[in-house]
Design a protein around this motif. Sequence first.
Motif, PDB file in Angstrom:
ATOM      1  N   ILE A 218      61.575  37.138  73.333  1.00 49.67           N
ATOM      2  CA  ILE A 218      61.553  38.425  74.031  1.00 49.67           C
ATOM      3  C   ILE A 218      62.195  38.247  75.401  1.00 49.67           C
ATOM      4  N   ILE A 219      63.141  39.115  75.715  1.00 48.88           N
ATOM      5  CA  ILE A 219      63.798  39.121  77.020  1.00 48.88           C
ATOM      6  C   ILE A 219      63.464  40.450  77.677  1.00 48.88           C
ATOM      7  N   VAL A 220      62.937  40.406  78.885  1.00 50.26           N
ATOM      8  CA  VAL A 220      62.567  41.621  79.602  1.00 50.26           C
ATOM      9  C   VAL A 220      63.433  41.741  80.848  1.00 50.26           C
ATOM     10  N   CYS A 221      64.155  42.838  80.939  1.00 51.40           N
ATOM     11  CA  CYS A 221      64.974  43.156  82.096  1.00 51.40           C
ATOM     12  C   CYS A 221      64.772  44.633  82.400  1.00 51.40           C
ATOM     13  N   ALA A 222      64.870  44.991  83.673  1.00 51.80           N
ATOM     14  CA  ALA A 222      64.689  46.398  84.032  1.00 51.80           C
ATOM     15  C   ALA A 222      65.551  46.753  85.230  1.00 51.80           C
ATOM     16  N   HIS A 223      66.081  47.955  85.202  1.00 51.70           N
ATOM     17  CA  HIS A 223      66.820  48.515  86.323  1.00 51.70           C
ATOM     18  C   HIS A 223      65.795  49.098  87.292  1.00 51.70           C
ATOM     19  N   GLU A 224      66.005  48.957  88.581  1.00 47.23           N
ATOM     20  CA  GLU A 224      65.019  49.430  89.560  1.00 47.23           C
ATOM     21  C   GLU A 224      64.740  50.923  89.451  1.00 47.23           C
ATOM     22  N   LYS A 225      65.699  51.692  88.948  1.00 42.26           N
ATOM     23  CA  LYS A 225      65.490  53.135  88.796  1.00 42.26           C
ATOM     24  C   LYS A 225      65.195  53.534  87.348  1.00 42.26           C
ATOM     25  N   GLY A 226      65.122  52.542  86.463  1.00 41.36           N
ATOM     26  CA  GLY A 226      64.728  52.823  85.082  1.00 41.36           C
ATOM     27  C   GLY A 226      65.830  53.327  84.174  1.00 41.36           C
ATOM     28  N   TRP A 227      67.076  53.075  84.488  1.00 47.59           N
ATOM     29  CA  TRP A 227      68.134  53.506  83.596  1.00 47.59           C
ATOM     30  C   TRP A 227      69.105  52.365  83.293  1.00 47.59           C
ATOM     31  N   MET A 228      69.981  52.614  82.365  1.00 47.56           N
ATOM     32  CA  MET A 228      70.989  51.623  81.976  1.00 47.56           C
ATOM     33  C   MET A 228      72.283  51.979  82.695  1.00 47.56           C
ATOM     34  N   ASP A 229      73.001  50.951  83.116  1.00 48.66           N
ATOM     35  CA  ASP A 229      74.296  51.148  83.748  1.00 48.66           C
ATOM     36  C   ASP A 229      75.224  50.013  83.325  1.00 48.66           C
ATOM     37  N   GLU A 230      76.395  49.942  83.958  1.00 55.47           N
ATOM     38  CA  GLU A 230      77.366  48.910  83.600  1.00 55.47           C
ATOM     39  C   GLU A 230      76.796  47.509  83.778  1.00 55.47           C
ATOM     40  N   SER A 231      76.123  47.254  84.886  1.00 58.08           N
ATOM     41  CA  SER A 231      75.602  45.895  85.102  1.00 58.08           C
ATOM     42  C   SER A 231      74.506  45.557  84.087  1.00 58.08           C
ATOM     43  N   GLY A 232      73.679  46.527  83.706  1.00 56.44           N
ATOM     44  CA  GLY A 232      72.668  46.303  82.671  1.00 56.44           C
ATOM     45  C   GLY A 232      73.295  46.046  81.316  1.00 56.44           C
ATOM     46  N   THR A 233      74.387  46.753  81.040  1.00 57.78           N
ATOM     47  CA  THR A 233      75.105  46.540  79.779  1.00 57.78           C
ATOM     48  C   THR A 233      75.688  45.134  79.732  1.00 57.78           C
ATOM     49  N   ILE A 234      76.276  44.704  80.837  1.00 58.78           N
ATOM     50  CA  ILE A 234      76.840  43.345  80.900  1.00 58.78           C
ATOM     51  C   ILE A 234      75.727  42.306  80.778  1.00 58.78           C
ATOM     52  N   GLU A 235      74.607  42.553  81.439  1.00 60.16           N
ATOM     53  CA  GLU A 235      73.471  41.636  81.338  1.00 60.16           C
ATOM     54  C   GLU A 235      72.992  41.538  79.888  1.00 60.16           C
ATOM     55  N   TRP A 236      72.928  42.684  79.184  1.00 59.57           N
ATOM     56  CA  TRP A 236      72.528  42.676  77.775  1.00 59.57           C
ATOM     57  C   TRP A 236      73.530  41.881  76.945  1.00 59.57           C
ATOM     58  N   LEU A 237      74.827  42.089  77.184  1.00 63.47           N
ATOM     59  CA  LEU A 237      75.839  41.339  76.442  1.00 63.47           C
ATOM     60  C   LEU A 237      75.651  39.833  76.647  1.00 63.47           C
ATOM     61  N   GLU A 238      75.395  39.433  77.884  1.00 61.92           N
ATOM     62  CA  GLU A 238      75.270  38.004  78.200  1.00 61.92           C
ATOM     63  C   GLU A 238      73.959  37.387  77.710  1.00 61.92           C
ATOM     64  N   LYS A 239      72.852  38.121  77.851  1.00 65.68           N
ATOM     65  CA  LYS A 239      71.539  37.547  77.527  1.00 65.68           C
ATOM     66  C   LYS A 239      71.106  37.758  76.084  1.00 65.68           C
ATOM     67  N   VAL A 240      71.641  38.798  75.454  1.00 64.21           N
ATOM     68  CA  VAL A 240      71.209  39.106  74.082  1.00 64.21           C
ATOM     69  C   VAL A 240      72.361  38.922  73.108  1.00 64.21           C
ATOM     70  N   TRP A 241      73.404  39.698  73.264  1.00 65.68           N
ATOM     71  CA  TRP A 241      74.526  39.661  72.319  1.00 65.68           C
ATOM     72  C   TRP A 241      75.147  38.267  72.252  1.00 65.68           C
ATOM     73  N   ASN A 242      75.293  37.631  73.380  1.00 61.73           N
ATOM     74  CA  ASN A 242      75.942  36.316  73.422  1.00 61.73           C
ATOM     75  C   ASN A 242      75.043  35.199  72.904  1.00 61.73           C
ATOM     76  N   LYS A 243      73.815  35.523  72.514  1.00 61.93           N
ATOM     77  CA  LYS A 243      72.893  34.532  71.940  1.00 61.93           C
ATOM     78  C   LYS A 243      72.711  34.727  70.436  1.00 61.93           C
ATOM     79  N   ARG A 244      73.412  35.697  69.861  1.00 62.40           N
ATOM     80  CA  ARG A 244      73.291  35.972  68.423  1.00 62.40           C
ATOM     81  C   ARG A 244      73.872  34.807  67.620  1.00 62.40           C
ATOM     82  N   PRO A 245      73.495  34.693  66.346  1.00 62.80           N
ATOM     83  CA  PRO A 245      74.092  33.646  65.509  1.00 62.80           C
ATOM     84  C   PRO A 245      75.623  33.773  65.489  1.00 62.80           C
ATOM     85  N   GLY A 246      76.300  32.662  65.686  1.00 66.95           N
ATOM     86  CA  GLY A 246      77.760  32.640  65.673  1.00 66.95           C
ATOM     87  C   GLY A 246      78.389  32.798  67.048  1.00 66.95           C
TER      88      GLY A 246
END
Length: 172
Positions: free
Chosen positions: A7-35
């Motif tokens: 489980i990875i928990v990340c949050a934006h200070e205002k509670g929404w998703m933005d470009e930096s949150g999307t990049i963080e998701w790509l790096e912390k979640v997508w980039n850890k997928r099999p392959g």
Amino acid sequence: MKFPAGIIVCAHEKGWMDESGTIEWLEKVWNKRPGALFKKPAILVWDMFRAHKTDEVKNVAKNMKTTLAVIPEGLTSVLQPLDVCLNKPFKDRLCKMWSEWMCSGMAKLTKGGNLMKPEISLVTQWIKDAWVSIPSAIIEKSFRKGCISSALDGSEDDAMFDDDMTEADDEK
């Protein structure tokens, strides 16, 4: 705070998703997928949200050998696997866990008599357990129903109209 493994928990200070949150998701979640470790080419299908389409997000994805495919506006509910088959059974499972917690006597009240929220570590455990309990067959069907992984020979082109691929499969 300790969270369940995986489980990875990340949050934006205002509670929404933005470009930096999307990049963080790509790096912390997508980039850890099999392959991902071997930079195996992949496709990522997501909706028209503006943070999914910025040049920086496109560059990060490209460096991960990921091709971005954007679902056309207005078609997310028809083509996005989460919306097509997965959100409802997932949320149903979470709701059941919350209800069981409420009935178990574990829920406590504040001094003012209001219900205290469950600990975030418990909620993240519910999230993990709810996801793990979704049968892989439902996940596979959601991609076929959204026409994302249909057979190349055209034999599954009408899968999006197959009502047998929705709620009836939730309980399996």
